[in-house]
Design a protein around this motif. Sequence first.
Motif, short mmCIF file in Angstrom:
data_model
loop_
_atom_site.label_atom_id
_atom_site.label_comp_id
_atom_site.label_asym_id
_atom_site.label_seq_id
_atom_site.Cartn_x
_atom_site.Cartn_y
_atom_site.Cartn_z
N SER A 17 0.88 -1.15 0.00
CA SER A 17 0.00 0.00 0.00
C SER A 17 0.92 1.21 0.00
O SER A 17 1.83 1.30 0.84
CB SER A 17 -0.90 0.00 1.24
OG SER A 17 -1.72 1.16 1.24
N VAL A 18 0.71 2.11 -0.95
CA VAL A 18 1.57 3.27 -1.06
C VAL A 18 0.74 4.56 -1.07
O VAL A 18 -0.44 4.54 -1.40
CB VAL A 18 2.46 3.23 -2.33
CG1 VAL A 18 3.37 2.01 -2.31
CG2 VAL A 18 1.61 3.23 -3.59
N GLU A 19 1.38 5.63 -0.69
CA GLU A 19 0.78 6.96 -0.81
C GLU A 19 1.82 7.85 -1.46
O GLU A 19 3.01 7.73 -1.19
CB GLU A 19 0.40 7.51 0.55
CG GLU A 19 -0.28 8.86 0.45
CD GLU A 19 -0.72 9.43 1.79
OE1 GLU A 19 -0.88 10.65 1.85
OE2 GLU A 19 -0.89 8.66 2.74
N GLY A 20 1.35 8.73 -2.33
CA GLY A 20 2.28 9.64 -2.99
C GLY A 20 1.54 10.66 -3.82
O GLY A 20 0.36 10.92 -3.60
N SER B 17 5.21 7.12 0.89
CA SER B 17 5.15 6.20 2.03
C SER B 17 4.78 4.83 1.51
O SER B 17 4.09 4.68 0.49
CB SER B 17 4.16 6.67 3.09
OG SER B 17 2.84 6.60 2.61
N LEU B 18 5.25 3.80 2.23
CA LEU B 18 5.10 2.41 1.80
C LEU B 18 4.76 1.55 2.99
O LEU B 18 5.37 1.68 4.06
CB LEU B 18 6.41 1.93 1.18
CG LEU B 18 6.60 0.42 0.99
CD1 LEU B 18 5.75 -0.07 -0.16
CD2 LEU B 18 8.06 0.09 0.76
N LYS B 19 3.78 0.65 2.82
CA LYS B 19 3.45 -0.37 3.80
C LYS B 19 3.31 -1.68 3.05
O LYS B 19 2.75 -1.71 1.95
CB LYS B 19 2.13 -0.09 4.51
CG LYS B 19 2.13 1.12 5.38
CD LYS B 19 0.74 1.28 5.99
CE LYS B 19 0.60 2.65 6.61
NZ LYS B 19 -0.77 2.91 7.05
N THR B 20 3.78 -2.77 3.62
CA THR B 20 3.50 -4.09 3.05
C THR B 20 2.20 -4.58 3.67
O THR B 20 1.95 -4.34 4.86
CB THR B 20 4.65 -5.08 3.30
OG1 THR B 20 4.92 -5.16 4.69
CG2 THR B 20 5.90 -4.66 2.55
N VAL B 21 1.36 -5.22 2.87
CA VAL B 21 0.06 -5.69 3.35
C VAL B 21 -0.11 -7.16 3.07
O VAL B 21 0.54 -7.73 2.26
CB VAL B 21 -1.12 -4.91 2.75
CG1 VAL B 21 -1.12 -3.49 3.28
CG2 VAL B 21 -1.09 -4.90 1.25
#
Length: 98
Positions: A73-76, A94-98
Amino acid sequence: METNRLTLTGVVAEPEALRYTPAGVPLVNLHIRHESQQMEAGVVRRVNVEMAAVAIGEIAQGISALPGGSHISVEGFLARKSPQSNQIVLHICSLKTV
């Protein structure tokens, strides 16, 4: 100031090798493949998209360590690939692994 933020969840597709800018900053280009169902005008619509993305710095290092096919999941923000191009690229902040 106008807002330009995008959140996208998907699968890492076609990650390129980690490289470095002339200033020595890590950078990686990749595609994020997203599939979902969304409501539009009261109707369920199946969405299937592949988005070009770029990550710089620590986020680039984190993405380069992930195997292809990882769920993230990324935001940019969205920007042109270059000043002469009309292609859009997601710049990951920003980066999250899901």
